[in-house]
Design an enzyme around this catalytic site. Structure first.
Site, mmCIF file in Angstrom:
data_model
loop_
_atom_site.group_PDB
_atom_site.id
_atom_site.type_symbol
_atom_site.label_atom_id
_atom_site.label_comp_id
_atom_site.label_asym_id
_atom_site.label_seq_id
_atom_site.Cartn_x
_atom_site.Cartn_y
_atom_site.Cartn_z
ATOM 1 N N LYS A 293 0.830 -1.200 0.000
ATOM 2 C CA LYS A 293 0.000 0.000 0.000
ATOM 3 C C LYS A 293 0.869 1.256 0.000
ATOM 4 O O LYS A 293 1.895 1.313 0.689
ATOM 5 C CB LYS A 293 -0.907 -0.029 1.240
ATOM 6 C CG LYS A 293 -1.957 1.060 1.304
ATOM 7 C CD LYS A 293 -2.854 0.839 2.516
ATOM 8 C CE LYS A 293 -3.941 1.898 2.623
ATOM 9 N NZ LYS A 293 -4.845 1.642 3.762
ATOM 10 N N SER B 46 -9.325 2.309 2.428
ATOM 11 C CA SER B 46 -8.264 2.995 1.725
ATOM 12 C C SER B 46 -7.254 2.057 1.064
ATOM 13 O O SER B 46 -6.351 2.503 0.370
ATOM 14 C CB SER B 46 -7.519 3.923 2.697
ATOM 15 O OG SER B 46 -6.947 3.195 3.763
ATOM 16 N N SER C 158 -10.583 -0.365 6.130
ATOM 17 C CA SER C 158 -9.739 -0.123 4.955
ATOM 18 C C SER C 158 -9.075 -1.365 4.382
ATOM 19 O O SER C 158 -8.599 -1.340 3.254
ATOM 20 C CB SER C 158 -8.668 0.917 5.276
ATOM 21 O OG SER C 158 -9.253 2.185 5.435
#
Length: 483
Positions: free
Chosen positions: A78, A153, A177
């Protein structure tokens, strides 16, 4: 043979058997990204040259007889994790040029385990959305329907997995997320128990990478199978070597049961503050039916369950009091004026969020005390049940909505609109008390979109929901690649 959708476990076995090399796996993954990611936009920061070098190094290490858990396996990371030599922006234009000198703890751990990092995956602005779009890197599309979000996210990571861009990814979770993108994209994710995995180096850009114990937020694994989640969690789990790691060693307890028929499961598909859409309800019930068919003890109600409405309010208070803690003074003053204008009778989640944004320390301590009461309640729940199964969000992936103010957005549930941020209540059920939760695919909606469910387990007994996820994968199936 095409390797892109093989599991990490299968790739490791093939690498050990000499059926494929890491260089071959990495070249295939890169070719797939270069071919398919133009329309998905999952990989926002490619790192292909270093990936190929790492793959060569992995093959050389294996030739010397080395065998590490992730040796030679292509993965993604990420964007919010520090990777030395690559930008960390959190999608924030003011940090466009920030390049950390050191890897985050978790990046160091997966590299030490032999993983080949293909690059970084896209996120929303400041990691603060249920979608993944920002001014720097653009929008990540759902692989099943490009007009819909991949979630946030960790939306870039989920989309990358669904597209075969690496076998594993690492993400983070404070508002679902990890779990929401997995649910939207049809993959697996695990939100670990709060504090189980060190988070240093998953910090705001330009901030010092400090070993801070975050409230609510965790880092965790994403994969295409439940067993791969466990493989990656075993690499990620453990205290920060700068703090608790000086004196503590991790030993996670085994799963409570190995057989489906031994599990005691509480099913929840209704929330007092927001309805559950028909597609998601069907997915949760599909899991429930598989449990019953497998002989598990299944209940739909329990007097031990903490109050869900209060839990949602507490979660929003803790989440939003922290999210604005560093706002400029003038912005804080504006929030205080707005909060003072609320009616004392307004008990909506919107009102709870606004009041929380101007919490005093005394207010926060009271909310934290009530959280401890909920944690005590969950201990009683897990004395009677092994896992709680419930939705992740009320709907499958929704259409892209880039309107600038999330507080003014709406989420449609079976034709009726509700406040956009209210859909976080299911994610908060595990996040507020710090419980582990495993996101699993639970079938498809009538329009073909993936639908998931989450398996919430007892604190620090992460292997219990992970094992149940494996058993359910055998019963109802798991990941399926988009057409």
């Amino acid at each position: 043979m095409e390797w892109s959708f093989q599991t990490a476990e299968e790739l490791a076995a093939a690498l050990r058997a000499g059926e494929v090399t890491s260089v071959e796996l990495t070249d295939e993954a890169i070719a797939r990204i270069e071919r398919d990611d133009k329309v998905i936009n999952a990989i926002c920061v490619p790192d292909f040259d270093r990936a190929r070098a790492a793959a060569r190094g992995a093959d050389q290490a294996r030739a010397r007889g080395e065998d590490r858990p992730l040796l030679g396996i292509p993965v993604t990371v990420k964007e919010s994790y520090n990777v030395a030599g690559l930008p960390t922006t959190w999608g924030m234009p003011q940090h466009r040029d920030f390049v950390p000198a050191e890897d985050a703890v978790q990046v160091s751990r997966i590299k030490a385990a032999g993983a080949v990092v293909l690059g970084k995956t896209n996120v929303p602005l400041g990691l603060q959305d249920i979608q993944s779009f920002n001014e720097i890197y653009g929008t990540t599309n759902n692989p099943w329907d490009h007009g819909r979000t991949s979630g946030g996210s960790s939306g870039g990571s989920a989309a990358a997995l669904a597209c075969g861009f690496g076998a594993l990814s690492i993400g983070s979770d404070i508002g679902g997320s990890l779990r929401t993108p997995a649910h939207f994209c049809g993959v697996y994710a695990h939100k670990p128990t709060l504090g189980l995995a060190a988070n240093r180096g998953m910090d705001l850009p330009s901030a010092p990478a400090l070993p801070v114990d975050l409230d609510l937020a965790v880092v965790g694994p994403m994969a295409r199978t439940a067993r791969d989640l466990t493989l990656l969690l075993d690499v990620m789990a453990g205290p920060d070597p700068l703090t608790l790691g000086v004196a503590h060693h991790l030993r996670l307890p085994p799963a409570r049961h190995e057989r489906l028929r031994d599990y005691r499961v509480l099913i929840l598909d209704e929330h007092p503050l927001i309805p559950t859409g028909s597609a998601v309800r069907a997915g949760v019930n599909r899991v429930a039916d598989a449990l019953v068919d497998g002989g598990a003890h299944v209940e739909r109600h329990s007097p031990l369950l903490p109050d869900l409405a209060e839990a949602a309010t507490l979660y929003n208070q803790l989440l939003f009091s922290g999210s604005v803690a560093r706002f400029p003074v003038d912005a804080y003053d504006q929030l205080r004026t707005r909060a003072a204008g609320l009616s004392a009778d307004d008990r909506s989640l919107d009102a709870a969020r606004l009041r929380a944004m101007v919490f005093s320390h005394r207010d926060w301590l009271e909310a934290n005390h009530r959280r401890e009461l909920h944690r005590h309640g969950w201990r009683q729940v897990f004395a009677e049940f092994d896992v709680v199964v419930c939705p992740i969000t009320p709907t499958p992936a929704f259409l892209h909505d880039h309107s600038p103010n999330p507080l003014e957005r709406r989420i449609g549930i079976d034709g009726v609109e509700y406040p956009y941020l209210d859909q976080l209540v299911w994610a908060g059920l595990a996040t507020m008390p710090g419980l582990p939760a495993t996101a699993i695919p639970a079938g498809r909606a009538s329009d073909g979109l993936p639908v998931g469910a989450q398996l919430i387990g007892p604190m620090f007994e992460d292997r219990t929901p992970l094992r149940l996820a494996e058993l359910l994968e055998q019963k109802i199936g798991g990941f399926r690649a988009p057409k």
